[in-house]
Structures are given as C-alpha cells and as structure tokens.
Design a protein around this motif. Structure first.
Motif, PDB file in Angstrom:
ATOM      1  N   LEU A 248       0.825  -1.208   0.000  1.00  0.00           N
ATOM      2  CA  LEU A 248       0.000   0.000   0.000  1.00  0.00           C
ATOM      3  C   LEU A 248       0.861   1.259   0.000  1.00  0.00           C
ATOM      4  O   LEU A 248       0.625   2.196  -0.778  1.00  0.00           O
ATOM      5  CB  LEU A 248      -0.923  -0.024   1.226  1.00  0.00           C
ATOM      6  CG  LEU A 248      -1.778   1.213   1.482  1.00  0.00           C
ATOM      7  CD1 LEU A 248      -2.761   1.429   0.346  1.00  0.00           C
ATOM      8  CD2 LEU A 248      -2.531   1.079   2.808  1.00  0.00           C
ATOM      9  N   ILE A 249       1.887   1.286   0.854  1.00  0.00           N
ATOM     10  CA  ILE A 249       2.774   2.446   0.932  1.00  0.00           C
ATOM     11  C   ILE A 249       3.538   2.624  -0.381  1.00  0.00           C
ATOM     12  O   ILE A 249       3.695   3.745  -0.883  1.00  0.00           O
ATOM     13  CB  ILE A 249       3.749   2.296   2.124  1.00  0.00           C
ATOM     14  CG1 ILE A 249       2.969   2.375   3.443  1.00  0.00           C
ATOM     15  CG2 ILE A 249       4.835   3.363   2.078  1.00  0.00           C
ATOM     16  CD1 ILE A 249       3.800   2.057   4.660  1.00  0.00           C
ATOM     17  N   GLY A 251       2.618   1.719  -3.393  1.00  0.00           N
ATOM     18  CA  GLY A 251       1.717   2.236  -4.414  1.00  0.00           C
ATOM     19  C   GLY A 251       1.430   3.716  -4.241  1.00  0.00           C
ATOM     20  O   GLY A 251       1.407   4.469  -5.223  1.00  0.00           O
ATOM     21  N   CYS A 252       1.225   4.143  -3.001  1.00  0.00           N
ATOM     22  CA  CYS A 252       0.915   5.558  -2.739  1.00  0.00           C
ATOM     23  C   CYS A 252       2.107   6.462  -3.058  1.00  0.00           C
ATOM     24  O   CYS A 252       1.942   7.540  -3.650  1.00  0.00           O
ATOM     25  CB  CYS A 252       0.483   5.735  -1.284  1.00  0.00           C
ATOM     26  SG  CYS A 252      -1.121   4.994  -0.887  1.00  0.00           S
ATOM     27  N   ILE A 253       3.313   6.053  -2.640  1.00  0.00           N
ATOM     28  CA  ILE A 253       4.514   6.848  -2.933  1.00  0.00           C
ATOM     29  C   ILE A 253       4.713   6.987  -4.443  1.00  0.00           C
ATOM     30  O   ILE A 253       4.970   8.079  -4.957  1.00  0.00           O
ATOM     31  CB  ILE A 253       5.753   6.202  -2.284  1.00  0.00           C
ATOM     32  CG1 ILE A 253       5.700   6.347  -0.759  1.00  0.00           C
ATOM     33  CG2 ILE A 253       7.040   6.823  -2.823  1.00  0.00           C
ATOM     34  CD1 ILE A 253       6.809   5.627  -0.030  1.00  0.00           C
ATOM     35  N   TRP A 255       2.513   6.635  -6.858  1.00  0.00           N
ATOM     36  CA  TRP A 255       1.410   7.393  -7.469  1.00  0.00           C
ATOM     37  C   TRP A 255       1.617   8.889  -7.277  1.00  0.00           C
ATOM     38  O   TRP A 255       1.355   9.689  -8.175  1.00  0.00           O
ATOM     39  CB  TRP A 255       0.098   6.942  -6.839  1.00  0.00           C
ATOM     40  CG  TRP A 255      -1.136   7.368  -7.607  1.00  0.00           C
ATOM     41  CD1 TRP A 255      -1.180   8.190  -8.698  1.00  0.00           C
ATOM     42  CD2 TRP A 255      -2.476   6.986  -7.339  1.00  0.00           C
ATOM     43  NE1 TRP A 255      -2.478   8.345  -9.127  1.00  0.00           N
ATOM     44  CE2 TRP A 255      -3.299   7.609  -8.310  1.00  0.00           C
ATOM     45  CE3 TRP A 255      -3.067   6.162  -6.384  1.00  0.00           C
ATOM     46  CZ2 TRP A 255      -4.686   7.449  -8.347  1.00  0.00           C
ATOM     47  CZ3 TRP A 255      -4.445   6.002  -6.416  1.00  0.00           C
ATOM     48  CH2 TRP A 255      -5.241   6.632  -7.380  1.00  0.00           C
ATOM     49  N   TYR A 256       2.112   9.273  -6.093  1.00  0.00           N
ATOM     50  CA  TYR A 256       2.258  10.704  -5.792  1.00  0.00           C
ATOM     51  C   TYR A 256       3.491  11.307  -6.481  1.00  0.00           C
ATOM     52  O   TYR A 256       3.414  12.396  -7.068  1.00  0.00           O
ATOM     53  CB  TYR A 256       2.361  10.913  -4.282  1.00  0.00           C
ATOM     54  CG  TYR A 256       2.387  12.358  -3.873  1.00  0.00           C
ATOM     55  CD1 TYR A 256       1.203  13.095  -3.799  1.00  0.00           C
ATOM     56  CD2 TYR A 256       3.587  12.997  -3.573  1.00  0.00           C
ATOM     57  CE1 TYR A 256       1.225  14.434  -3.434  1.00  0.00           C
ATOM     58  CE2 TYR A 256       3.615  14.335  -3.199  1.00  0.00           C
ATOM     59  CZ  TYR A 256       2.429  15.053  -3.139  1.00  0.00           C
ATOM     60  OH  TYR A 256       2.463  16.379  -2.780  1.00  0.00           O
ATOM     61  N   TYR A 386      -1.591   2.361 -10.589  1.00  0.00           N
ATOM     62  CA  TYR A 386      -1.260   2.582  -9.184  1.00  0.00           C
ATOM     63  C   TYR A 386      -2.404   2.094  -8.292  1.00  0.00           C
ATOM     64  O   TYR A 386      -2.177   1.423  -7.276  1.00  0.00           O
ATOM     65  CB  TYR A 386      -1.003   4.072  -8.931  1.00  0.00           C
ATOM     66  CG  TYR A 386       0.133   4.629  -9.741  1.00  0.00           C
ATOM     67  CD1 TYR A 386       1.460   4.370  -9.412  1.00  0.00           C
ATOM     68  CD2 TYR A 386      -0.110   5.427 -10.866  1.00  0.00           C
ATOM     69  CE1 TYR A 386       2.509   4.891 -10.156  1.00  0.00           C
ATOM     70  CE2 TYR A 386       0.929   5.944 -11.618  1.00  0.00           C
ATOM     71  CZ  TYR A 386       2.238   5.672 -11.263  1.00  0.00           C
ATOM     72  OH  TYR A 386       3.265   6.175 -12.009  1.00  0.00           O
ATOM     73  N   LEU A 387      -3.636   2.421  -8.680  1.00  0.00           N
ATOM     74  CA  LEU A 387      -4.795   1.992  -7.907  1.00  0.00           C
ATOM     75  C   LEU A 387      -4.923   0.468  -7.935  1.00  0.00           C
ATOM     76  O   LEU A 387      -5.212  -0.151  -6.906  1.00  0.00           O
ATOM     77  CB  LEU A 387      -6.056   2.638  -8.468  1.00  0.00           C
ATOM     78  CG  LEU A 387      -7.371   2.283  -7.759  1.00  0.00           C
ATOM     79  CD1 LEU A 387      -7.309   2.685  -6.286  1.00  0.00           C
ATOM     80  CD2 LEU A 387      -8.555   2.941  -8.451  1.00  0.00           C
ATOM     81  N   ILE A 390      -2.398  -0.975  -5.526  1.00  0.00           N
ATOM     82  CA  ILE A 390      -2.803  -0.740  -4.133  1.00  0.00           C
ATOM     83  C   ILE A 390      -3.925  -1.695  -3.728  1.00  0.00           C
ATOM     84  O   ILE A 390      -3.917  -2.261  -2.624  1.00  0.00           O
ATOM     85  CB  ILE A 390      -3.246   0.728  -3.948  1.00  0.00           C
ATOM     86  CG1 ILE A 390      -2.026   1.656  -4.045  1.00  0.00           C
ATOM     87  CG2 ILE A 390      -3.944   0.930  -2.620  1.00  0.00           C
ATOM     88  CD1 ILE A 390      -2.378   3.131  -4.110  1.00  0.00           C
TER      89      ILE A 390
END
Length: 565
Positions: A248-249, A251-253, A255-256, A386-387, A390
């Motif tokens: 999860l982390i 994917g978020c990193i 994506w951002y 990315y989604l 995640i």
C-alpha cells in the motif's frame, strides 16, 4: 523445578506493553523491506508511449492524457487491438510521402502512406511519470527484458541472501542481521537513485537483493521469539499484515511522486534513521540464552516485566539461575550438527515423505509464482495501474482472519485446496471477461489474489506440520528454495504477453488448479501433534483416522448412556 523461557514469558506477560512497543519497532523495517523489494515495479515498469510524429507535432516527448491521441494520429500511426481497445502502435509509424513539413496542414491523409511502415526513432510518453524505460529509451519488444530483469535480479539476490542472513543471525545475533541488512539496503537504494546508466542500476539491484533479502525474515523471527507460546499465533497474524501495508505504501509513494529517482530517494533516505535501532531494538532473549549470555537475557526479561507492570518474585530469580546452569551444561555438551546428507538419505528412503516433499515443493513454487506474478501483473491491467496495485495489497489484509477460521473449521488440506482452486478459477474467468468491463475484471482479479494469499498463509503452517522434527528444517529449506524460483520467474511474465496477452493469466490459473488437485494427496494434520520421527510423520493419516474413530466412539457411548436413562 526450573522453568523454561516460555513459562517465564508467561510470568512477565505474553503480549503486554513491552511486546506491543517491540512489535511496533520491528514493524517499520519489515514494512520497509516490502517497500524496497517492490520498488522495481514502478521504477523499472513499462510505460504508455507511442511514436513521435515530428511532421505533425514537432519534437515533443511528452503529452497529457487529453493530447496523447490527437485526432490526426490515426493517419500517421497504425492502431493495434489491445485489451482496453484500439491503441496507437508503440514502435511503428506510417512512412511520410514527403520531406516537407506538414505541421500547419493538420497532417492530411496524403502526407503518409498507409501501405508502408517504418520504425520509430523517437517517442512521445503519456503524462509526467518516468521510469528507466523513459530515462534510457528502453522501448519496444526487444528491450522489455531489460525492464523485467530488475525484479528477477532482486529475487535472485534475495534467494542468495537467505543462507547468508541465517548464518549472520545465528552467529552474531538477530539484531546485527536486521540492522546490517537495513543499513546496506538503505545505501544501495540511495546509490541506485543516482545511477548514471542501465548497468549501474542493475548492479545496485542485485546487491540490494543480497543485503536486504533477509530483513523481513529477521524481523519475523525476532517478533515470534519475544512472544509466549499461547500468543505466538497472534504474533504471526499481526506480522502478516506488514506485507500488504508495504504494498500500500509503495503504491501511494509511486502514485504521488511518479518519477523513478524521486521515488527511490523518498523510500531510502529516511531509512538512514534505522541506525537508531542499535540503541532502540533489544536482542532476542532466546538467542542470548542459546549463546549462554544469561546476564544479558535476564536484563531484557526484567525490563519487559517492568514495562508490563509485572512484579517478579523470588521464584523467578531461582528459575533463571536454574536456566543459567542448564545452559552452561548444554554449551559444554553441545552436539555436532546433524549431517544433512543423512537427512536427505532418510527422505529418499521414505516413499511417503519423498512424495509429500515433492508435492509440497510444487505447491510452494506455484503459490510463490502466482502470488508474486499477480502482484506484478496488476500494473498491466486496464485502469489506473497505481490503484490496481494498491488494491491487490489491500485485498490481502483480511486473509489472516479467514485463514485462521478456515484451518480450524475445515482443516488445512481443504482450506489449501479450495483457495488454490478458487484462485485458478478467477484467473480463467478473468480471461473471458470483455476488456471494457473493467470493474468486473478487477473484482475477479482481486478475489483470485485474495485466495492465493490464503494459500500462502496455510502452506507455511501446513508444511511445518507434515514433516518430522529431525528433517523439518531440511524439507522446509527445499520448499523455500523452489518458492524462490517461482518468485524469480514471476517478473518475466510480461514478456509472454507479447506473444499472447492472456498467457500470464493462463499460467496462473493452470498452476493454481494443478496445485489444488495435488494438495488432495497430502494428509490432514489438524488435531495431530507435530511429528518428531519419520515413522510418526508417515503415520499422520492413521493418527488422524484414529482420532476420528475415538471421537465417534465417545459420541456413540454417550448416546447409549442417554438412551438407557
């Protein structure tokens, strides 16, 4: 009568404030290990691009989502059928019919020949994101192996890391193995973010796999070793959440930040703070006692009792003194390590154990292959990559609950078999769903990933219960090595989609179903004690049958008593 460590841990609190704090401290490097080992998914990922048409758009190399497919593009570039519909070719364009610039004429049809094509010289990438594919122009089919090689090298390094980390952990301590792996992984990751070419990038990848492949295992062992017997299952369930948390982390990193050098620096630069673990993280009490360092072990146990608010009595100190004497005696009479060749001979001589080992090894390789492959393949599905990535991590989080319930309610074999078959069925159904039914495809994919996660959780416990104590470590090592081979092969699956887009899913489904059927050959171990000898392991099925017969006999006898009354 002297107590052993498990009884002492019960006295100081099996899962009190001290264990909770320690678990939090351990959780950070374990989550970091998942994030770092999955960083290649986006830093070496393929990208969305098409041929540059300088006659129509100049020398641009980047286009927004709205401008990536302009209205004139179909006249200059051939379109190909993909799962998401028609998309512009990534490597070919129509041959221009004139050398003159036609930018101001909106690229008329007569400016290109629809009968001849030529290779692209430059590319236009969609959006601002970048990976090494964009950095070093690793485009088209002939370069895709250079992208997939990143994951394979990391997993090869991780496979080499297991015996190395095990030796360091047993020789110099769990804390040294964990801290050393963290620091070297941190510096190799930062160095990778400054790679000046593709070769340097991949060298850093395999080094990182070797030095960091044992971080998660070291943390897992430390976490279990501070728990009392009754809470060990709880500890394992808690730590199983760290893997999806890391995904999860990651994917978020990604994506951002989206740019590969920036992603690596955001992951690895803060990891320098793990140097503080030299003072924050306590050494494993079990390891200290095994090494005869009873004074150090006693200090940690007394600190745990103080943090947990437990007051120790005189019996505790007498028990520790007895343990001290017993440990000294054990150190003096230490036996020679078991001859591994002898273990292999015993396995070969037992047809039952040999068949069981081969079955377990194939299941382990299949589960590792499908689990890693479905995680990596999620970024190739339609929709936001990315989604999708995640979501494949989030879907793992409820699996420990259902695994625990399934094993207790239906047994190990049925839970393993049904989850493997369900995962395989989802993969096959996914292939038959139209590409524009995006959410149904994603739902099926996630349910398949959920089931293969359950299979992984069950297999770890099941394999431990199937083999005798004298051969257990050797058998599990063999299964683990083959599991590592499955992980090494998984990153190469995108290459197969060049020949047939659904081929990776066909492989996932086939291996899951085959493993699910083979799992039926294994004996049920629910309700049986861990076997200590080859004979006990061979007779697991007989013991299980005897337990059922005894239970039925007891029920019948109670029924007769009730009827007579």
């Amino acid at each position: 009568m002297p107590k052993d460590l498990d009884v002492i841990l019960e006295d100081v609190g099996q899962f009190g404030k001290y264990q909770i704090i320690t678990y939090f401290i351990i959780s950070l490097p374990m989550v970091f290990a998942i994030v770092s080992s999955h960083s290649f998914v986006f830093t070496s990922g393929d990208m969305t691009y098409r041929c540059q048409v300088p006659e129509c758009e100049g020398n641009i190399t980047e286009a927004s989502e709205e401008n990536f497919i302009p209205s004139w593009l179909h006249r200059a570039v051939p379109f190909e059928e993909k799962a998401v519909g028609l998309m512009p070719s990534q490597c070919y364009r129509y041959t221009p019919t004139t050398n003159d610039s036609v930018i101001n004429d909106n690229c008329p049809t007569q400016a290109f020949s629809n009968y001849t094509k030529e290779r692209c010289e430059n590319w236009v990438f969609k959006g601002e994101e970048s990976s090494i594919a964009r950095e070093w122009s690793l485009t088209c089919d002939e370069n895709k192996w250079k992208l997939t090689l990143s994951g394979t090298l990391i997993y090869i390094g991780a496979l080499l890391s297991k015996p190395l980390t095990g030796y360091i952990s047993d020789r110099w301590g769990r804390k040294i193995a964990l801290l050393g792996g963290l620091m070297m992984t941190c510096f190799s990751g930062i160095l990778r973010s400054f790679s000046i070419n593709y070769t340097m990038f991949q060298i850093c990848n395999i080094i990182e796999g070797i030095v960091g492949g044992g971080i998660y295992t070291s943390g897992f062992v430390m976490g279990l070793e501070i728990m009392g017997t009754k809470k060990r299952t709880l500890g394992g369930s808690i730590m199983s959440i760290y893997n999806p948390t890391g995904e999860l982390i990651m994917g978020c990193i990604s994506w951002y930040f989206q740019k590969w050098r920036r992603i690596l620096r955001v992951i690895y630069v803060p990891a320098i703070l793990f140097a503080s673990y030299y003072w924050l993280l306590p050494e494993s009490v079990r390891w200290l006692m095994a090494k005869g360092r009873m004074d150090d072990a006693q200090k940690i146990v007394e600190k745990a009792a103080k943090v947990n608010g437990v007051e120790l009595n005189e019996n505790y100190f007498k028990s520790f003194q007895s343990l001290h004497s017993a440990t000294d005696l054990t150190q003096k009479k230490k036996k020679k390590p078991q001859d591994k060749r002898n273990a292999l001979v015993k396995i070969a001589q037992s047809k039952i154990l040999l068949c069981r080992l081969l079955t377990c090894s194939f299941c382990w390789m299949s589960v590792a292959f499908v689990f890693a492959g479905m995680t990596l393949n999620s970024t190739s599905m339609a929709g936001n990559k990315y989604l999708n990535y995640i979501l494949t991590g989030l879907i793992e989080m409820p699996s420990p609950i259902l695994t625990y319930y399934g094993m207790n309610r239906f047994g190990r074999k049925i839970t393993l078999c049904s989850s493997l078959l369900a995962s395989g069925l989802c993969c096959f159904l996914f292939i038959g769903i139209p590409g524009d039914w995006i959410w149904l495809r994603i739902a099926l994919y996630l349910f398949g990933k959920f089931n293969i996660t359950i299979s992984f959780d069950v297999l770890y416990i099941f394999a431990v219960e199937l083999f005798p104590t004298e051969l257990r470590q050797t058998c599990l090592a063999a299964c683990s090595v083959l599991g590592g081979m499955g992980q090494i092969l998984a990153p190469q699956l995108p290459l197969l989609s060049n020949y047939m887009e659904s081929l990776p899913l066909i492989l996932f489904g086939s291996m899951s179903v085959a493993s699910g059927i083979l799992a039926l050959l294994l004996p049920e171990t629910q309700g049986t004690k861990l076997p200590d000898t080859v004979e006990e392991a061979e007779n697991i099925s007989l013991k299980r049958r005897q337990i059922k017969q005894d239970a039925l006999a007891q029920v019948e006898s109670e029924g007769l008593k009730n009827s007579t009354h």
